[in-house]
Scaffold this motif. Structure first.
Motif, PDB file in Angstrom:
ATOM      1  N   MET A   1      50.499  39.914 -37.723  1.00  0.00           N
ATOM      2  CA  MET A   1      51.367  39.288 -36.744  1.00  0.00           C
ATOM      3  C   MET A   1      51.471  40.326 -35.605  1.00  0.00           C
ATOM      4  O   MET A   1      51.586  40.034 -34.429  1.00  0.00           O
ATOM      5  CB  MET A   1      52.658  38.832 -37.208  1.00  0.00           C
ATOM      6  CG  MET A   1      52.690  37.349 -38.074  1.00  0.00           C
ATOM      7  SD  MET A   1      54.276  37.175 -38.672  1.00  0.00           S
ATOM      8  CE  MET A   1      55.259  37.036 -37.368  1.00  0.00           C
ATOM      9  N   ILE A   2      51.775  41.580 -36.041  1.00  0.00           N
ATOM     10  CA  ILE A   2      52.195  42.835 -35.065  1.00  0.00           C
ATOM     11  C   ILE A   2      50.913  42.944 -34.417  1.00  0.00           C
ATOM     12  O   ILE A   2      50.800  43.215 -33.087  1.00  0.00           O
ATOM     13  CB  ILE A   2      52.625  43.740 -35.821  1.00  0.00           C
ATOM     14  CG1 ILE A   2      53.805  43.628 -36.635  1.00  0.00           C
ATOM     15  CG2 ILE A   2      52.662  45.035 -34.970  1.00  0.00           C
ATOM     16  CD1 ILE A   2      54.991  43.183 -35.729  1.00  0.00           C
TER      17      ILE A   2
ATOM     18  N   GLN B   1      52.653  40.365 -19.430  1.00  0.00           N
ATOM     19  CA  GLN B   1      53.627  39.229 -19.055  1.00  0.00           C
ATOM     20  C   GLN B   1      53.365  38.053 -20.067  1.00  0.00           C
ATOM     21  O   GLN B   1      54.133  37.208 -20.158  1.00  0.00           O
ATOM     22  CB  GLN B   1      53.180  38.735 -17.464  1.00  0.00           C
ATOM     23  CG  GLN B   1      53.430  39.723 -16.606  1.00  0.00           C
ATOM     24  CD  GLN B   1      53.110  39.289 -15.148  1.00  0.00           C
ATOM     25  OE1 GLN B   1      52.520  38.035 -15.083  1.00  0.00           O
ATOM     26  NE2 GLN B   1      53.236  39.978 -14.014  1.00  0.00           N
ATOM     27  N   ALA B   2      52.181  38.009 -20.743  1.00  0.00           N
ATOM     28  CA  ALA B   2      52.152  36.861 -21.723  1.00  0.00           C
ATOM     29  C   ALA B   2      53.031  37.087 -23.049  1.00  0.00           C
ATOM     30  O   ALA B   2      53.060  36.144 -23.926  1.00  0.00           O
ATOM     31  CB  ALA B   2      50.623  36.462 -22.075  1.00  0.00           C
ATOM     32  N   VAL B   3      53.488  38.215 -23.128  1.00  0.00           N
ATOM     33  CA  VAL B   3      54.320  38.592 -24.336  1.00  0.00           C
ATOM     34  C   VAL B   3      55.751  38.910 -23.978  1.00  0.00           C
ATOM     35  O   VAL B   3      56.084  39.684 -23.097  1.00  0.00           O
ATOM     36  CB  VAL B   3      53.648  40.009 -25.151  1.00  0.00           C
ATOM     37  CG1 VAL B   3      54.401  40.353 -26.531  1.00  0.00           C
ATOM     38  CG2 VAL B   3      52.223  39.510 -25.398  1.00  0.00           C
ATOM     39  N   ASP B   4      56.591  38.436 -24.790  1.00  0.00           N
ATOM     40  CA  ASP B   4      58.150  38.707 -24.645  1.00  0.00           C
ATOM     41  C   ASP B   4      58.550  39.940 -25.145  1.00  0.00           C
ATOM     42  O   ASP B   4      59.033  40.081 -26.264  1.00  0.00           O
ATOM     43  CB  ASP B   4      58.828  37.557 -25.449  1.00  0.00           C
ATOM     44  CG  ASP B   4      60.529  37.572 -24.772  1.00  0.00           C
ATOM     45  OD1 ASP B   4      60.779  38.428 -24.006  1.00  0.00           O
ATOM     46  OD2 ASP B   4      61.033  36.690 -25.431  1.00  0.00           O
TER      47      ASP B   4
ATOM     48  N   PRO C   1      60.546  43.176 -29.325  1.00  0.00           N
ATOM     49  CA  PRO C   1      61.576  44.465 -29.929  1.00  0.00           C
ATOM     50  C   PRO C   1      62.290  43.923 -31.033  1.00  0.00           C
ATOM     51  O   PRO C   1      62.392  44.949 -31.978  1.00  0.00           O
ATOM     52  CB  PRO C   1      62.612  44.662 -28.554  1.00  0.00           C
ATOM     53  CG  PRO C   1      61.772  44.206 -27.291  1.00  0.00           C
ATOM     54  CD  PRO C   1      60.978  42.944 -27.844  1.00  0.00           C
ATOM     55  N   GLU C   2      62.825  42.832 -31.234  1.00  0.00           N
ATOM     56  CA  GLU C   2      63.454  42.284 -32.209  1.00  0.00           C
ATOM     57  C   GLU C   2      62.768  42.398 -33.595  1.00  0.00           C
ATOM     58  O   GLU C   2      62.820  42.775 -34.574  1.00  0.00           O
ATOM     59  CB  GLU C   2      64.188  41.064 -32.024  1.00  0.00           C
ATOM     60  CG  GLU C   2      65.028  40.565 -33.159  1.00  0.00           C
ATOM     61  CD  GLU C   2      65.459  39.090 -32.918  1.00  0.00           C
ATOM     62  OE1 GLU C   2      66.117  38.701 -33.778  1.00  0.00           O
ATOM     63  OE2 GLU C   2      65.444  38.595 -31.999  1.00  0.00           O
ATOM     64  N   LEU C   3      61.363  42.013 -33.300  1.00  0.00           N
ATOM     65  CA  LEU C   3      60.426  41.841 -34.287  1.00  0.00           C
ATOM     66  C   LEU C   3      59.912  43.371 -34.845  1.00  0.00           C
ATOM     67  O   LEU C   3      59.715  43.587 -35.908  1.00  0.00           O
ATOM     68  CB  LEU C   3      59.250  41.067 -33.842  1.00  0.00           C
ATOM     69  CG  LEU C   3      57.925  41.041 -34.666  1.00  0.00           C
ATOM     70  CD1 LEU C   3      58.285  40.250 -35.954  1.00  0.00           C
ATOM     71  CD2 LEU C   3      56.684  40.565 -34.032  1.00  0.00           C
ATOM     72  N   LEU C   4      59.695  44.334 -33.743  1.00  0.00           N
ATOM     73  CA  LEU C   4      59.453  45.694 -34.129  1.00  0.00           C
ATOM     74  C   LEU C   4      60.637  46.287 -35.134  1.00  0.00           C
ATOM     75  O   LEU C   4      60.479  47.040 -35.818  1.00  0.00           O
ATOM     76  CB  LEU C   4      59.257  46.383 -33.015  1.00  0.00           C
ATOM     77  CG  LEU C   4      57.991  45.973 -32.220  1.00  0.00           C
ATOM     78  CD1 LEU C   4      57.578  46.856 -30.720  1.00  0.00           C
ATOM     79  CD2 LEU C   4      56.729  46.006 -33.150  1.00  0.00           C
ATOM     80  N   ASP C   5      61.850  46.025 -34.679  1.00  0.00           N
ATOM     81  CA  ASP C   5      63.006  46.643 -35.230  1.00  0.00           C
ATOM     82  C   ASP C   5      63.048  46.060 -36.689  1.00  0.00           C
ATOM     83  O   ASP C   5      63.347  46.752 -37.844  1.00  0.00           O
ATOM     84  CB  ASP C   5      64.269  46.359 -34.410  1.00  0.00           C
ATOM     85  CG  ASP C   5      64.443  47.379 -33.287  1.00  0.00           C
ATOM     86  OD1 ASP C   5      63.722  48.276 -32.946  1.00  0.00           O
ATOM     87  OD2 ASP C   5      65.269  46.624 -32.295  1.00  0.00           O
TER      88      ASP C   5
ATOM     89  N   LEU D   1      53.672  50.565 -35.643  1.00  0.00           N
ATOM     90  CA  LEU D   1      55.069  50.188 -35.325  1.00  0.00           C
ATOM     91  C   LEU D   1      55.687  51.135 -34.308  1.00  0.00           C
ATOM     92  O   LEU D   1      56.218  50.966 -33.274  1.00  0.00           O
ATOM     93  CB  LEU D   1      55.968  49.656 -36.219  1.00  0.00           C
ATOM     94  CG  LEU D   1      55.438  48.547 -36.993  1.00  0.00           C
ATOM     95  CD1 LEU D   1      56.655  48.055 -38.257  1.00  0.00           C
ATOM     96  CD2 LEU D   1      55.680  47.336 -36.212  1.00  0.00           C
ATOM     97  N   ILE D   2      55.569  52.476 -34.827  1.00  0.00           N
ATOM     98  CA  ILE D   2      56.094  53.670 -34.224  1.00  0.00           C
ATOM     99  C   ILE D   2      55.359  53.745 -32.517  1.00  0.00           C
ATOM    100  O   ILE D   2      56.148  53.932 -31.586  1.00  0.00           O
ATOM    101  CB  ILE D   2      56.056  54.908 -34.938  1.00  0.00           C
ATOM    102  CG1 ILE D   2      56.847  54.901 -36.204  1.00  0.00           C
ATOM    103  CG2 ILE D   2      56.452  56.123 -34.078  1.00  0.00           C
ATOM    104  CD1 ILE D   2      58.311  54.963 -35.721  1.00  0.00           C
ATOM    105  N   GLY D   3      53.998  53.555 -32.508  1.00  0.00           N
ATOM    106  CA  GLY D   3      53.556  53.542 -31.160  1.00  0.00           C
ATOM    107  C   GLY D   3      53.334  52.358 -30.517  1.00  0.00           C
ATOM    108  O   GLY D   3      52.649  52.221 -29.555  1.00  0.00           O
TER     109      GLY D   3
END
Length: 501
Positions: free
Chosen positions: A209-210, A222-225, A231-235, A292-294
């Motif tokens: 998914m990531i 622009q196609a990605v929120d 950001p919520e998904l990464l956190d 995820l860090i990068g």
């Protein structure tokens, strides 16, 4: 009594659409068991094709990594061992063909874009029920930077494997690891290994998914929120990875102690396998943590690159999908109007050369070239004589006729082929060809040509396996032709072949 004015409350149910799509993902697997009866090269009813397909997707998902996929031959070798367990008495070549057939079906090689399609219904916000088409893939073929093909399991395939179609990934993995810890403490290491593998697949699915979000960012920021969703998904993913690494290291330590203290060889082997599975989960979590860090740095880099890369180019037109498919159901008059407009606008304008004054004056003042009265000299072509290439030499024809000259004896075709091979390696092919012609002899043609004899062949009750030829063996003999009426010739032929048989 029912109130006729009552109508059911039909609302938008996204869960229903998700479950319909999840059910559609299993259709290609069931279709394998439906189509296995059409296989002509094997008795395929013994094989459970849906299980083989699930095992294939399982191996691709476990083998592929964050950036790379699984090798084609590597997956073939692993799945062939599973196929051999279903039919141990069959030949290994059949196992390999069944494995290739299932893998090609999962890739959907017969389709143009290699995608499966299934209709499903959905209720729009305005309350209208509409039928839509769900396109999905199970196993995809991709190329790396070196141009080498590799396999990756799609989102839909991973959903079918781990059962996370409509389940929160975080809570599912926590539940799986709690179950894993309980099984280990109770000593059920065989069951614990299955739970660990399921947790491993969940990790792969979560990492995929990531990866999709990052790939979409590289194509178009622009196609990605990136304001709220990503950001919520990464956190959440970072917190998830940190907790899972701690839990898995503790579980791995406990299993290692159980492995070292176990005296039963079977239990020790199960514990060792479980240690490897948990360590692989830790390795994947660490690699996912690095990505995820990068991720935010990648977003800023792609934002700067795409901001100064110029105006985005228009999407390439697809004549098959954009023109042919929509116009198949239209009348001919409407199709002609649409296609004329399509090719007129897609070809673009033609820019005419407009000379300036400085270039126009020399062109007008240039003297006219002298015209020649005759054209250029015509060159004579070089013709080469092409010699006729004969498949067999005259010497081989003489040897074949000599072998098939059997006036007073009957011999089997297999013996004649061995005799021909002793004279010339290519001679058995010519002897077999003449023997096949003798199976349906042209007796009437031989009589008109005044031939004295004709070669006859009848089927023998034996199998032919000589000099690369297989099938039914033949008995051959040479029959003499007499100057008799046709009826007497038929009687002589029946008597002669009946005696020989």
């Amino acid at each position: 009594m029912r109130d006729e004015s009552w109508t059911p409350d039909v609302t938008v149910d996204e869960g229903l659409s998700r479950r319909a799509k999840a059910l559609a993902c299993t259709a290609p697997l069931h279709d394998l068991d439906v189509r296995k009866g059409m296989i002509e090269w094997a008795e395929a009813k013994t094989y459970l094709m849906a299980e083989i397909a699930l095992y294939t997707i399982d191996q691709v998902a476990i083998t592929m990594d964050f950036d790379t996929g699984a090798g084609h031959q590597q997956i073939m070798d692993r799945v062939q061992q599973f196929v051999a367990r279903q039919a141990p008495n069959r030949h290994s070549k059949e196992h390999a063909r069944v494995t290739a057939w299932v893998l090609e079906s999962l890739i959907n090689i017969g389709d143009v874009d290699r995608a499966f399609r299934c209709p499903y219904g959905a209720v729009d916000p305005d309350g209208v029920y509409r039928v839509r088409i769900f396109d999905f893939k199970l196993i995809e073929e991709r190329r790396d930077a070196a141009g080498k093909l590799y396999l990756r399991a799609s989102h839909e395939a991973l959903n079918v494997l781990v059962g996370a179609l409509d389940t929160d990934v975080e809570s599912a993995q926590i539940a799986a690891e709690v179950k894993l810890d309980n099984l280990i403490r109770r000593g059920r290491l065989a069951d614990a290994k299955q739970v660990a593998q399921q947790a491993q697949r969940l990790t792969i699915w979560y990492g995929d998914m990531i990866r999709v979000q990052l790939d979409a960012t590289k194509r178009n920021v622009q196609a990605v929120d990136w304001r709220e969703k990503v950001p919520e998904l990464l956190d959440n993913a970072l917190a998830h990875v940190e907790e899972r690494v701690k839990a898995e290291r503790a579980i791995a330590k406990y299993i290692a102690e159980a492995r070292d203290e176990a005296e039963d060889p079977v239990r020790k082997s199960h514990a060792a396998d479980l240690v490897d599975s948990v360590e692989d989960c830790v390795r994947r979590h660490i690699k996912l943590h690095t990505r995820l860090i990068g991720a935010r740095d990648l977003f800023r880099e792609q934002q700067d690159r795409q901001q100064f890369s110029g105006t985005p180019q228009r999407q390439t037109l697809d004549p098959y999908g954009h023109l042919l498919i929509p116009t198949l159901d239209l009348p001919v008059a409407d199709v002609a109007r649409l296609t004329n407009r399509y090719f007129t606008e897609s070809s673009g304008p033609v820019v005419q050369d407009v000379p300036d004054l400085a270039a126009l004056i020399p062109l007008l003042l240039r003297p006219a070239p002298e015209r020649t009265r005759f054209a250029e000299e015509v060159l004579d072509p070089n013709l080469e004589t092409v010699e006729e290439q004969k498949r067999f030499t005259d010497r081989q024809w003489e040897q074949a006729h000599a072998i098939l000259d059997l006036p007073d004896e009957v011999r089997a075709l297999s013996d004649l082929l061995d005799e021909a091979a002793a004279l010339d390696p290519e001679l058995p092919e010519l002897v077999a060809l003449l023997a096949l012609q003798a199976y349906g002899p042209q007796t009437g043609t031989a009589l008109r040509r005044s031939d004295h004899q004709v070669l006859l062949a009848v089927r023998a009750n034996a199998n032919l396996d000589s000099q690369g030829f297989e099938g039914d063996d033949l008995l051959l003999t040479t029959a003499r032709l007499l100057d008799l009426p046709i009826a007497e010739h038929q009687a002589q032929f029946t008597k002669h072949t009946g005696d020989d048989r």
